[in-house]
Design a protein around this motif. Structure first.
Motif, mmCIF file in Angstrom:
data_model
loop_
_atom_site.group_PDB
_atom_site.id
_atom_site.type_symbol
_atom_site.label_atom_id
_atom_site.label_comp_id
_atom_site.label_asym_id
_atom_site.label_seq_id
_atom_site.Cartn_x
_atom_site.Cartn_y
_atom_site.Cartn_z
ATOM 1 N N ASN A 27 92.939 131.743 68.082
ATOM 2 C CA ASN A 27 92.852 132.917 68.960
ATOM 3 C C ASN A 27 91.742 133.865 68.509
ATOM 4 N N LYS A 28 91.657 134.037 67.200
ATOM 5 C CA LYS A 28 90.629 134.909 66.640
ATOM 6 C C LYS A 28 89.235 134.347 66.936
ATOM 7 N N GLN A 29 89.083 133.036 66.762
ATOM 8 C CA GLN A 29 87.786 132.414 67.045
ATOM 9 C C GLN A 29 87.437 132.510 68.532
ATOM 10 N N TYR A 30 88.452 132.367 69.376
ATOM 11 C CA TYR A 30 88.210 132.433 70.824
ATOM 12 C C TYR A 30 87.748 133.836 71.237
ATOM 13 N N LEU A 31 88.401 134.877 70.684
ATOM 14 C CA LEU A 31 88.013 136.255 71.006
ATOM 15 C C LEU A 31 86.617 136.568 70.471
ATOM 16 N N GLN A 32 86.330 136.091 69.271
ATOM 17 C CA GLN A 32 85.000 136.298 68.712
ATOM 18 C C GLN A 32 83.942 135.603 69.563
ATOM 19 N N ASN A 33 84.286 134.445 70.071
ATOM 20 C CA ASN A 33 83.349 133.701 70.897
ATOM 21 C C ASN A 33 83.049 134.430 72.213
ATOM 22 N N LEU A 34 84.067 135.104 72.758
ATOM 23 C CA LEU A 34 83.854 135.856 73.996
ATOM 24 C C LEU A 34 82.943 137.065 73.786
ATOM 25 N N GLU A 35 82.946 137.590 72.550
ATOM 26 C CA GLU A 35 82.132 138.778 72.257
ATOM 27 C C GLU A 35 80.690 138.432 71.913
ATOM 28 N N GLU A 36 80.420 137.137 71.735
ATOM 29 C CA GLU A 36 79.054 136.728 71.410
ATOM 30 C C GLU A 36 78.133 136.980 72.621
ATOM 31 N N THR A 37 76.983 137.591 72.366
ATOM 32 C CA THR A 37 76.006 137.892 73.446
ATOM 33 C C THR A 37 74.654 137.232 73.223
ATOM 34 N N ASN A 38 74.447 136.711 72.024
ATOM 35 C CA ASN A 38 73.140 136.142 71.704
ATOM 36 C C ASN A 38 73.126 134.613 71.836
ATOM 37 N N LYS A 39 74.179 134.042 72.428
ATOM 38 C CA LYS A 39 74.236 132.599 72.607
ATOM 39 C C LYS A 39 74.013 132.243 74.078
ATOM 40 N N ASP A 40 73.622 131.012 74.261
ATOM 41 C CA ASP A 40 73.443 130.527 75.626
ATOM 42 C C ASP A 40 74.787 130.517 76.351
ATOM 43 N N GLU A 41 74.775 130.885 77.609
ATOM 44 C CA GLU A 41 76.020 131.012 78.366
ATOM 45 C C GLU A 41 76.749 129.674 78.472
ATOM 46 N N ARG A 42 75.976 128.590 78.661
ATOM 47 C CA ARG A 42 76.612 127.280 78.758
ATOM 48 C C ARG A 42 77.279 126.878 77.445
ATOM 49 N N LEU A 43 76.593 127.208 76.334
ATOM 50 C CA LEU A 43 77.149 126.908 75.010
ATOM 51 C C LEU A 43 78.423 127.694 74.770
ATOM 52 N N LEU A 44 78.393 128.980 75.164
ATOM 53 C CA LEU A 44 79.586 129.817 75.003
ATOM 54 C C LEU A 44 80.754 129.261 75.820
ATOM 55 N N GLN A 45 80.459 128.843 77.034
ATOM 56 C CA GLN A 45 81.505 128.312 77.902
ATOM 57 C C GLN A 45 82.072 127.015 77.337
ATOM 58 N N SER A 46 81.201 126.173 76.809
ATOM 59 C CA SER A 46 81.632 124.904 76.219
ATOM 60 C C SER A 46 82.523 125.140 75.004
ATOM 61 N N GLU A 47 82.119 126.074 74.141
ATOM 62 C CA GLU A 47 82.906 126.387 72.944
ATOM 63 C C GLU A 47 84.245 127.001 73.333
ATOM 64 N N SER A 48 84.218 127.877 74.327
ATOM 65 C CA SER A 48 85.459 128.523 74.778
ATOM 66 C C SER A 48 86.427 127.493 75.342
ATOM 67 N N THR A 49 85.895 126.545 76.105
ATOM 68 C CA THR A 49 86.748 125.487 76.679
ATOM 69 C C THR A 49 87.372 124.632 75.578
ATOM 70 N N ALA A 50 86.589 124.311 74.566
ATOM 71 C CA ALA A 50 87.094 123.495 73.448
ATOM 72 C C ALA A 50 88.182 124.241 72.678
ATOM 73 N N LEU A 51 87.947 125.556 72.468
ATOM 74 C CA LEU A 51 88.943 126.361 71.754
ATOM 75 C C LEU A 51 90.234 126.475 72.545
ATOM 76 N N LEU A 52 90.114 126.658 73.871
ATOM 77 C CA LEU A 52 91.310 126.749 74.716
ATOM 78 C C LEU A 52 92.095 125.443 74.701
ATOM 79 N N LYS A 53 91.367 124.320 74.691
ATOM 80 C CA LYS A 53 92.023 123.023 74.639
ATOM 81 C C LYS A 53 92.800 122.860 73.338
ATOM 82 N N GLN A 54 92.169 123.271 72.225
ATOM 83 C CA GLN A 54 92.859 123.206 70.933
ATOM 84 C C GLN A 54 94.082 124.120 70.913
ATOM 85 N N LEU A 55 93.937 125.321 71.496
ATOM 86 C CA LEU A 55 95.055 126.260 71.550
ATOM 87 C C LEU A 55 96.224 125.677 72.332
ATOM 88 N N ASN A 56 95.935 125.063 73.453
ATOM 89 C CA ASN A 56 96.996 124.454 74.259
ATOM 90 C C ASN A 56 97.706 123.339 73.494
#
Length: 283
Positions: free
Chosen positions: A189-218
């Motif tokens: 959860n902490k990593q997912y929230l930190q990932n949402l606050e990232e602004t210097n990363k590519d949007e597609r990369l952020l979305q991919s990482e967020s999806t992977a984190l959500l999958k792990q959380l589930n």
């Protein structure tokens, strides 16, 4: 030099002449044993027969995957029997039983030191119980006590305490797993929230990482639910085949055993006494 020796024929005749003495001593010994048996407080032995539950049933997969439930047997194997026998004979379980039935009073243990009192009580208690298995691989618990109802209650209580102890082990294992899963979920959860606050990363990369984190959380949340369910619904650790009941007959003193042994002992004692008192014949 002449050595004194016994003549077998003479001794046989001597014993034949002393048959009344042999009979008298034998009768006295047998009668004394009979009187002792009537005066001593009888003891009763009760036994319970058990089968181990299948330890594989503690696997949480049995709850979450109905299609494989038919693969599990309700009964354990020989290793499970040995495990239960070992657990039932531990001081931890026997102390609980001894405390529940106040066995220190029964054994008349008068010690101010609590630990010493428990030690002496257990030493006597272990002599009055037998925990093993039958030829059919059943676990058997026997208890001897001066009250028939209490003998049965103690045997059943040992079985109950053993089953509860094994179930508690399973529960603790799943609780520890659940605690670890909680920790992993918090980190994700902490990593997912930190990932949402990232602004210097590519949007597609952020979305991919967020999806992977959500999958792990589930996945971890599902595991947490399964683990908590397994901890709350452990399978039966023991299956009672025959519950201990109040025995109809006393186990001690057993006249069918005592009287013949007393008669034999009296006869042998009288024969030895006569032979010792006989004078050897010089040849």
């Amino acid at each position: 030099m002449n050595n004194p020796s016994f003549n077998i024929a003479e001794l046989s005749n001597h014993l034949a002449r002393k048959w009344k003495t042999i009979l008298l001593i034998t009768c006295i010994t047998t009668a004394a044993a009979g009187v002792f048996s009537l005066l001593v407080k009888p003891e009763y032995t009760a036994a319970t027969k058990l089968l181990p539950g299948n330890t594989v049933l503690a696997d949480k997969a049995r709850l979450m995957n109905p299609s494989i439930q038919h693969l599990y047997s309700f009964f354990g194997n020989g290793d499970d029997v040995e495990r239960l026998i070992s657990m039932a004979g531990t001081d931890t379980i026997l102390k609980q039983v001894a405390l529940a039935f106040k066995l220190s009073n029964y054994y008349q243990i008068d010690e101010k030191d609590t630990k010493l009192s428990q030690f002496k009580t257990l030493e006597k208690f272990k002599k009055d119980i037998w925990i093993g298995k039958s030829v059919n691989n059943e676990m058997i618990i026997r208890c001897t006590y001066k009250d028939r109802d209490t003998a049965a209650a103690i045997a059943n209580n040992i079985a109950s305490q053993t089953g509860n102890a094994l179930q508690e082990i399973w529960k603790n294992m799943y609780r520890q797993i659940s605690i670890q899963l909680d920790s992993n979920i918090q980190q994700l959860n902490k990593q997912y929230l930190q990932n949402l606050e990232e602004t210097n990363k590519d949007e597609r990369l952020l979305q991919s990482e967020s999806t992977a984190l959500l999958k792990q959380l589930n996945t971890f949340n599902e595991l947490k639910i399964e683990t908590d369910l397994a901890a709350s619904a452990p399978p039966a650790a023991i299956i009672v085949v025959e519950q201990a009941s109040s025995p109809a007959k006393k186990s001690w003193p057993d006249l069918a055993v005592i009287l013949p042994l007393a008669a034999l002992s009296g006869m042998l004692f009288s024969i030895v006494l006569i032979l010792v008192s006989a004078k050897p014949r010089t040849l």
